[in-house]
Design an enzyme around this catalytic site. Structure first.
Site, PDB file in Angstrom:
ATOM      1  N   HIS A 120      32.407  -0.534  28.832  1.00 23.66           N
ATOM      2  CA  HIS A 120      31.405  -0.884  27.823  1.00 23.66           C
ATOM      3  C   HIS A 120      30.897  -2.304  28.079  1.00 23.66           C
ATOM      4  O   HIS A 120      31.698  -3.204  28.362  1.00 23.66           O
ATOM      5  CB  HIS A 120      32.029  -0.781  26.427  1.00 23.66           C
ATOM      6  CG  HIS A 120      31.047  -1.050  25.341  1.00 23.66           C
ATOM      7  ND1 HIS A 120      30.130  -0.105  24.918  1.00 23.66           N
ATOM      8  CD2 HIS A 120      30.792  -2.169  24.624  1.00 23.66           C
ATOM      9  CE1 HIS A 120      29.373  -0.635  23.975  1.00 23.66           C
ATOM     10  NE2 HIS A 120      29.755  -1.890  23.782  1.00 23.66           N
ATOM     11  N   GLY A 154      37.320   6.611  17.705  1.00 27.13           N
ATOM     12  CA  GLY A 154      36.322   5.690  17.168  1.00 27.13           C
ATOM     13  C   GLY A 154      35.216   5.416  18.183  1.00 27.13           C
ATOM     14  O   GLY A 154      35.245   5.895  19.317  1.00 27.13           O
ATOM     15  N   ALA A 184      29.895  -7.839  36.644  1.00 28.56           N
ATOM     16  CA  ALA A 184      31.289  -7.969  36.188  1.00 28.56           C
ATOM     17  C   ALA A 184      31.912  -6.593  35.957  1.00 28.56           C
ATOM     18  O   ALA A 184      33.093  -6.370  36.256  1.00 28.56           O
ATOM     19  CB  ALA A 184      31.340  -8.812  34.912  1.00 28.56           C
TER      20      ALA A 184
HETATM   21  C1  GAR Z   1      26.892   0.393  31.907  1.00 30.86           C
HETATM   22  O1  GAR Z   1      26.404  -0.867  31.566  1.00 30.86           O
HETATM   23  C2  GAR Z   1      28.003   0.803  30.946  1.00 30.86           C
HETATM   24  O2  GAR Z   1      28.818  -0.255  30.550  1.00 30.86           O
HETATM   25  C3  GAR Z   1      27.185   1.323  29.787  1.00 30.86           C
HETATM   26  O3  GAR Z   1      26.149   2.054  30.380  1.00 30.86           O
HETATM   27  C4  GAR Z   1      25.845   1.466  31.650  1.00 30.86           C
HETATM   28  C5  GAR Z   1      25.888   2.556  32.692  1.00 30.86           C
HETATM   29  O4  GAR Z   1      25.443   2.061  33.922  1.00 30.86           O
HETATM   30  N1  GAR Z   1      27.985   2.132  28.917  1.00 30.86           N
HETATM   31  C6  GAR Z   1      27.848   2.109  27.597  1.00 30.86           C
HETATM   32  O5  GAR Z   1      27.044   1.430  27.004  1.00 30.86           O
HETATM   33  C7  GAR Z   1      28.821   3.023  26.856  1.00 30.86           C
HETATM   34  N2  GAR Z   1      28.908   2.651  25.478  1.00 30.86           N
HETATM   35  P1  GAR Z   1      25.714   2.888  35.251  1.00 30.86           P
HETATM   36  O6  GAR Z   1      25.204   4.295  34.978  1.00 30.86           O
HETATM   37  O7  GAR Z   1      24.907   2.201  36.308  1.00 30.86           O
HETATM   38  O8  GAR Z   1      27.196   2.866  35.514  1.00 30.86           O
END
Ligand code: GAR
Length: 205
Positions: A120, A154, A184
């Site tokens: 996240h 949750g 990061a």
């Molecule tokens: C990432 O920033 C991840 O942390 C976020 O979606 C993006 C996916 O990027 N996830 C959330 O917000 C979940 N609550 P990616 O498809 O390039 O890995």
């Protein structure tokens, strides 16, 4: 589960059977695939699933030779049932959510038969839910970051495995901050998966 064999005095642990769910771009999936390919993750990739048939994440999995599955269904319980069946079928021992944008029910978590980890883009418990980077900018914080945590019922609330702090700079917009946080994320996600695998095997890999 434990150490599978001893070769030349070196204990080899059984790889953990890893499945990933992703809804979109899949850059976090890609870092796991790359680490696995380079022998840096003690896993066997058993599948990548998505709720979005056109998710670029699925193409990344196919390029890496990992089987893919799409779960499209209007009924949430039915869709989760299909995912549980897939986890059983693949013998999944660890499920990683890499940008999977659906909230999983408590019932699913109980039936999954494997621990679930999620990445996240904030320092939880701050800014759970959607558009965490925008929430951080709106709150005017000077630092944000990313979190890998175990999933409970949750919204982004389960026990934290790893976090990394990222500065919020003057002039940041949502895109610039998201990019900095994403760098990061790519560092801590494989590291967190490695830590969980170590815990699951009870070994020192
Ligand atoms: C990432 O920033 C991840 O942390 C976020 O979606 C993006 C996916 O990027 N996830 C959330 O917000 C979940 N609550 P990616 O498809 O390039 O890995």
């Amino acid at each position: 589960m434990g150490l599978a064999s001893m070769e030349g005095g070196i204990a080899l642990a059984t790889p953990i059977r890893l499945a990933v769910l992703a809804s979109g771009r899949g850059s976090n999936l890609q870092v796991l695939l790359d680490a696995w390919r380079q022998g840096e993750l003690p896993v066997e990739f058993v599948g990548v699933g998505s709720d979005q048939p056109e998710a670029p994440a699925l193409e990344r999995a196919r390029r890496a030779g990992v089987p893919t599955r799409v779960f499209v269904c209007d009924n949430k319980a039915e869709q989760e049932g299909q995912i549980v069946a897939w986890l059983r079928e693949t013998g999944t021992q660890l499920l990683a959510l890499a940008g999977y944008m659906r909230l999983l029910s408590g019932d699913f978590i109980q039936r999954a038969g494997a621990p679930i980890v999620n990445i996240h883009p904030s320092l939880l418990p701050d800014f759970p839910g959607l558009r965490a980077q925008r929430q951080a900018l709106e709150a005017g914080v000077k630092v944000s970051g990313c979190t890998v945590h175990f999933v409970d019922e949750g919204m982004d609330t389960g026990p934290v495995i790893l976090q990394r702090v990222v500065p919020v700079l003057a002039g940041d917009d949502e895109d610039k901050l998201s990019q900095r946080i994403l760098q990061a994320e790519h560092q801590i996600f494989p590291e967190a998966v490695r830590l969980v695998c170590r815990r699951l095997t009870g070994s020192d890999i």
